[in-house]
Design an enzyme around this catalytic site. Sequence first.
Site, PDB file in Angstrom:
ATOM      1  N   ASP A 160      47.110  41.108  14.297  1.00 55.28           N
ATOM      2  CA  ASP A 160      47.306  42.465  14.799  1.00 55.28           C
ATOM      3  C   ASP A 160      48.624  42.563  15.570  1.00 55.28           C
ATOM      4  O   ASP A 160      49.246  41.566  15.906  1.00 55.28           O
ATOM      5  CB  ASP A 160      46.119  42.913  15.679  1.00 55.28           C
ATOM      6  CG  ASP A 160      46.035  42.152  17.003  1.00 55.28           C
ATOM      7  OD1 ASP A 160      46.906  41.310  17.262  1.00 55.28           O
ATOM      8  OD2 ASP A 160      45.086  42.406  17.756  1.00 55.28           O
ATOM      9  N   ASP A 197      56.841  35.787  24.623  1.00 56.47           N
ATOM     10  CA  ASP A 197      56.125  36.956  24.131  1.00 56.47           C
ATOM     11  C   ASP A 197      55.333  36.627  22.871  1.00 56.47           C
ATOM     12  O   ASP A 197      55.813  35.910  21.984  1.00 56.47           O
ATOM     13  CB  ASP A 197      57.141  38.071  23.827  1.00 56.47           C
ATOM     14  CG  ASP A 197      56.483  39.355  23.361  1.00 56.47           C
ATOM     15  OD1 ASP A 197      55.718  39.934  24.150  1.00 56.47           O
ATOM     16  OD2 ASP A 197      56.720  39.761  22.212  1.00 56.47           O
ATOM     17  N   GLU A 216      52.396  34.484  26.606  1.00 56.71           N
ATOM     18  CA  GLU A 216      51.459  35.579  26.400  1.00 56.71           C
ATOM     19  C   GLU A 216      50.690  35.302  25.114  1.00 56.71           C
ATOM     20  O   GLU A 216      51.157  35.593  24.020  1.00 56.71           O
ATOM     21  CB  GLU A 216      52.190  36.917  26.304  1.00 56.71           C
ATOM     22  CG  GLU A 216      51.230  38.078  26.177  1.00 56.71           C
ATOM     23  CD  GLU A 216      51.784  39.196  25.307  1.00 56.71           C
ATOM     24  OE1 GLU A 216      51.468  40.354  25.578  1.00 56.71           O
ATOM     25  OE2 GLU A 216      52.506  38.902  24.352  1.00 56.71           O
TER      26      GLU A 216
END
Length: 605
Positions: free
Chosen positions: A220, A257, A284
């Site tokens: 996703d 990220d 993350e």
Amino acid sequence: MLSKSTVALAGLLTAGTLLAGCSKETAAPAYPTPQATAASPQNATVANGVMMQGFYWDVPLSTPAGTWWQNLGAKATELKAAGITAMWIPPAYKGSGKNDVGYGVYDRYDLGEFNQKGTVATRYGTIGQLQSAIGALHGQGIQVYEDMVMNHLTSADNQELANNQYNVYTSFTYPGRNNTYSNYQWHWYNFSATQQAPNNGWYQWAAYDFQPYANGDAYDNLLGSEIRYNDINNANETIGWGNWITTKLNLDGYRLDATKHIQTTYLNRWLDAVKTNGRFAVSEAWFRNLQDMNNYAAATGGRTSLFDVPLHYTFADMSNGNGSWDMRGLQFAGFTEANGALSVSFVDNHDTDQTGGALFSPVSNLKMLAYAYILTREKGYPCVFYKDYYEYGLGAQLKKLMQVRQANAYGAATEYTSVNDADVYAYSRAGDASHKGLLVLLNDGGSSRSKGITTPFKSATLTDQTGNVSGTVTTNASGYATFSVPARGYAVWVPTGATTTMLPPTSGTTAVTFNVTYSNTTSGQDVYVVGSTAQLGSWNAASAIKLSGAAYPKWSGTVNLTSNTAVQYKYLRKDAAGNVLWEGGANRAFTPSGTTTTRTDTWQN
């Protein structure tokens, strides 16, 4: 992770998937299998340090101080005084245009220096303003962590035919930069898929090379053209870029990220090659499930800290309950409790705060209870959100908690499982030889509460350092007393007369001779020393101390520094135009003593 349009794997397949080999790629590199290792705290952090996320979605293009970089630099002194020890800055490189917040990465080598995508500056300012801001933060002893976006590129320069099948914008040649810093270009065979306007449809021609963690949820929130790290050329280039930007900006660490979208074995290789000399890294990896977090920590072998996403959602549940949630859910909570040495705890960030974003889940109610939790806890490296501190008016309360953290949050921790109830949560730190410890109470109920608690503090008088409860409480010889906490509030009870650590006298100066061997200079370039004190320029390259090259390649100079005061320093190369190259590696550190001393160094690459 940036707020991107959610794209399921099924959608990728219906867009027309062809899992074909690409003739222009090289063989997949054989990266070592990661091992689950015992985690230890990363040594770039400081004792009881606090990180700040120094931005939020759509920060203004101008502030009273100027650009966003100038704004951060101007706040360095006050943030140091408040207790901030590290700053996570936004992606510093050129995006799709002046308004891009940095996650729509176009050119990773353009830090606001080249006229590309209609602008020289990024949303946050120019490279000079960025370097000045970092210098100001370093001058206050605040570390700087750059946001590293490594899984995609956007806004290509030209269209090309991908896999003889799709006409897509995947050609990145960077004519505005004209090969400065790097001549690497990106084309369709460097990617596995791309998202294209006008309908944001997906076109895929190679299999994704990242693992489908957590039942495939890694598929996703993809964006732009997804980079393939099975291609050894991409892999090596991104390591080279990581080392380049580390040196260019004198970075102390990284925020990585969307790491679920990066091949994990490659991420480990990147960390081993770039996160050297004690630098810090936090990834993350957005997993709500604690077991998924633990699995990812094992897969990365303790190389990187992780944001405690499960704990954020625990706080979100508390917020959404708004008084009806059972506060015993805070006991031993999250990845912070499970693996505190690798946990970065946070309450909200740019994604959870962004209205309409895919991860929108703000802690709107009882937010200070959540901050009191992470800022007094034994485990975890807490992160304060800039918007909470400045825009939502919580700065004064957060500053007080950070001061209490620095003065008192030491020693063994106790969870009061037999005392806690649906409304009140209690937790203590016993203190150590130099710090008196604390007792924190959190109350989400609609009325003030009192709790009888046996604390580590025997025959002690305590006061609430937050100012939320007046008066004092005195414990008996067993450490027992009754403590109050206001409705929908918090209190941090601290023994009075806290011990202070005696520092050595700072009077007098030491004549320090700096010697560094460095031969990579041309005519017009000189070597300087710069450091953490005013005598060494307060990390400002413009105020660095020029060294003599008379004994080239040895550069030397003598500076009078305050005796018995710890100093950090580095060397840099500068020319008459002001172009600066910082040496690599961690900051050098020592404490001057005596009347004279000598530092003999070799330039760190």
